[in-house]
Design an enzyme around this catalytic site. Structure first.
Site: not given
Ligand SMILES: Cc1cc2nc3c(=O)[nH]c(=O)nc-3n(C[C@H](O)[C@H](O)[C@H](O)COP(=O)(O)OP(=O)(O)OC[C@H]3O[C@@H](n4cnc5c(N)ncnc54)[C@H](O)[C@@H]3O)c2cc1C
Lengths: 526, 125
Positions: A84, A89, A92, A225, A229, A501, A506
């Site tokens: 994110c 997010c 973006k 999406y 986007e 309004h 609305e």
């Molecule tokens: C382009 C884009 C736009 C988005 N826009 C939105 C939005 O507008 N609104 C919204 O709500 N959501 C949005 N999302 C979705 C949102 O980013 C994710 O839902 C959210 O980040 C999920 O959180 P998480 O904690 O599951 O994983 P993440 O935030 O992905 O974090 C996981 C972390 O774990 C690390 N990792 C992975 N494997 C290992 C390992 N084995 N050891 C150590 N570290 C590891 C990764 O590198 C990463 O840093 C968007 C996603 C993308 C790709």
């Protein structure tokens, strides 16, 4: 507590071990799990992992979080905070905003502003501003972890057994750590197709927001999406953009709305190719990328009627994302995942518990859960409170509002029309809808054809099952209505509210034409 | 050799010092309240932070520079229009403030007295 934190901070990393012993002495809450290095190790420092680890630490637990970013095939890496913050997010939405500003400037002349006919945009300035903000967020996350005494390891985690993990740093240094409990919060990464040139030459959303050069003529592959986007803001920033999709746009979303989103993007200047599948990307001597694709005009699966090709400066792959679970060694810990998708399936009683009682999963890695930042954060916090504070509240994954930030934003909460019909039967569903014209669009003569709202209700008791809003600031509009839907509001309750309004929101309250009536849904007058 | 610690007093002096170290090295700036007639800073957090920061900085590579800038006496700093607060390059909210020049990393007030955070600021890229 405060005294023990202070003490930790005057110790260097070499004395960490002594610190552990010390905290064990001063933190009686942690007793019972002293045989482990930590009470909780969170794998993944993204939205969910950071929220969960900080919450657990605040409840007095010894917590470590591991975060490691595998470089993208193009070599892009980033700091602490997960998808994110770094490649989702935040960048973006900032780029979407940059694109909306361009639109506003175009319309400003009609409002009396003396703006040049031709405005220029600098990609480098935008990327610089965005990246600078992201770096400050990375730093903020590091400070927050330190403040809350969560140990942060910039290392990749893999299971050794259900209580042991191996942390490997970029330089290859390995550390073995044990914990009473684990939370898997490793998120997802972009998928790459089996196609010549994909990994070598194409970019993904992991690379786009830090791209050093302007993308130029761009092909966006996919209809997620993320694809729409990115295509939308790149078009808005002035680039020549083509979206290539195999089948339907915005799978899982209301399809009438999704088609309107596409119509709007086309009128906004994005080229859309449907029923097309890329076959190959070749790099030309000029540096341009030659892309060949198959066209199936009879829809997906139909006979291929032609091969086409064109040259692009940038190819952005956004065909979907896959959970980062395959290299965690889940099998040695005994954690079951869906073998074909890689998602972790939560247990019946507790959505975030895996098949191993002391190992949990939150966020994007969980199967059939909304892949959204606030969902991951909330699930992470609630889990920590249940584990360490005796709380009983569970994450409610139903009626989660969301917004697609295409040039015309699409916000929704609840069921799509097709899902409502499927669940309740056509006769039991009433759909109210309206085509409206945002006031501010009139003077600059902006396209309002796709500004549309629909409310999907149960026909018997008028309970709102789903609300869909396509228009400016949809995210801001839907957030509040999401509350009403979450509370089980009926259409009657909604219409009892007085509108503000003149706004677009609305129009949600004023809607009165049903689809069933066949009447014209265009809003007229004031 | 050791990393270089530079002491400057006041706005013009810090701007000049930053200019002299432009480009070549990694530069950190520490802003503290000036010493009073009693020989210590009027700002208690600064008094606690200074030795911690100087000690941590010693572990930095030789090409790193720490510019320790005293911002002036208490009344000068407390003025909302104080140039250290208003200048777009510094935008200070508090003393002490420790920052990595040209990067977003920054610590303020009691954060500067936490050796863990201070170490982290000097190490973070
Ligand atoms: C382009 C884009 C736009 C988005 N826009 C939105 C939005 O507008 N609104 C919204 O709500 N959501 C949005 N999302 C979705 C949102 O980013 C994710 O839902 C959210 O980040 C999920 O959180 P998480 O904690 O599951 O994983 P993440 O935030 O992905 O974090 C996981 C972390 O774990 C690390 N990792 C992975 N494997 C290992 C390992 N084995 N050891 C150590 N570290 C590891 C990764 O590198 C990463 O840093 C968007 C996603 C993308 C790709």
């Amino acid at each position: 507590m405060a005294a023990s934190l202070r003490l930790f901070t005057v110790l260097g990393p070499a004395q960490k071990f002594q610190f552990r012993i010390f905290t064990k002495l001063v933190r009686p809450l942690s007793s019972g799990s002293n045989q482990y290095d930590y009470d909780l190790i969170v794998i993944g420092g993204g939205s969910g992992g950071l929220a969960c680890s900080k919450e657990a630490a605040q409840l007095g637990r010894r917590v470590a979080v591991l975060d490691y970013v595998d470089p993208s095939p193009q070599g892009t890496v980033w700091g602490l905070g997960g998808t994110c913050v770094n490649v989702g997010c935040i960048p973006k939405k900032l780029m979407h905003h940059a694109s909306l500003l361009g639109e506003a400037v175009k319309g400003a002349a009609k409002y009396g502003w003396d703006v040049p006919q031709e405005t220029k945009h600098s990609w480098e300035v935008l990327v610089g501003g965005v990246q600078n903000h992201l770096r400050s967020l990375n730093w903020g996350h590091r400070v927050a972890l330190k403040d809350k005494s969560v140990d942060y390891l910039n290392a990749y985690g893999t299971f050794v057994d259900a209580h042991t993990i191996k942390a490997t740093t970029r330089s290859g240094k390995e550390t073995i750590l044990t914990a009473d409990r684990f939370v898997i919060a490793t998120g997802m990464r972009p998928k790459y197709p089996q196609m010549e040139g994909a990994r070598e030459y194409a970019h993904s959303s992991d690379d786009l927001f830090s791209l050093q050069k302007p993308p130029g003529k761009t092909l966006v592959v996919g209809a997620s999406y993320v694809a729409l986007e990115c295509a939308g803001f790149l078009t808005g920033l002035g680039y020549d953009v083509t979206v290539m999709m195999r089948s339907i746009p915005l799978r899982g979303f209301d399809q009438q709305m999704a088609e309107l989103v596409i119509d709007n993007m086309v009128s906004h200047g994005t080229r859309v190719l449907r029923g097309c599948v890329p076959q190959q990307i070749l790099k030309q001597a000029s540096g341009e990328l030659a892309v060949t694709w198959q066209r199936q005009t009879g829809g997906p699966g139909s006979a291929v009627d032609a091969d086409d090709s064109d040259e692009f400066s940038t190819v952005l792959l956004a065909i979907g994302r896959e959970p980062c679970t395959k290299s965690l060694n889940l099998d040695v810990a005994g954690v079951k995942m869906n073998e074909s998708t890689g998602f972790i399936v939560g247990s019946e009683e507790e959505s975030e518990r895996t098949s191993v009682p002391n190992i949990y999963a939150i966020g994007d890695v969980l199967q059939d859960r909304p892949e959204l930042t606030p969902v991951a954060i909330k699930a992470g916090k609630l889990l920590a409170r249940r584990l360490y504070d005796g709380a009983t509240e569970h994450m409610d994954y139903v009626n989660v509002p969301t917004t697609v930030f295409t040039p015309l934003e699409y916000g929704c909460v609840g069921l799509s029309e097709e899902n409502a019909v499927q669940l309740h039967g056509e006769d039991n569903v009433e759909v109210y809808h309206a085509f409206y014209k945002p006031l501010e669009y009139i003077i600059p003569e902006r396209n309002h054809q796709q500004c549309y709202i629909k409310m999907v209700c149960s026909r018997q008791d008028e309970k709102i099952l789903g609300l869909h809003f396509l228009g400016p600031h949809a995210g801001e509009v839907i957030q509040g209505f999401g509350f009403a839907v979450k509370c089980g509001a009926t259409r009657g309750q909604l219409t009892s509210v007085v509108g503000i309004h003149p706004t677009c929101a609305e129009e949600v309250i004023k809607m009165h034409v049903t689809k069933r009536s066949g009447e014209d849904a265009t809003v007229t007058g004031c | 050799m050791a990393p270089k610690l530079v002491h400057v007093d006041g706005f013009d002096a810090v701007v000049k010092a930053l200019d002299e170290h432009k480009g070549s090295s990694v530069v950190f700036v520490l802003f503290c309240g000036s010493r009073t007639a009693r020989g210590v800073s009027w700002c208690p957090d600064c008094v606690t932070a200074e030795p911690i920061i100087h000690e941590s900085f010693k572990k930095c590579p030789d090409d790193h520079v720490l510019i320790h800038c005293t911002v002036g006496e208490r009344n000068f700093w407390k003025d909302k229009a104080c140039i250290f607060r208003t200048d777009a390059r510094f935008k200070l909210n508090a003393v002490p403030t420790l920052m990595r020049w040209g990067k977003p990393q920054r610590l303020e007030e009691t954060q500067c007295t936490d050796p863990g955070l201070v170490d982290m600021l000097f190490e973070d890229e």
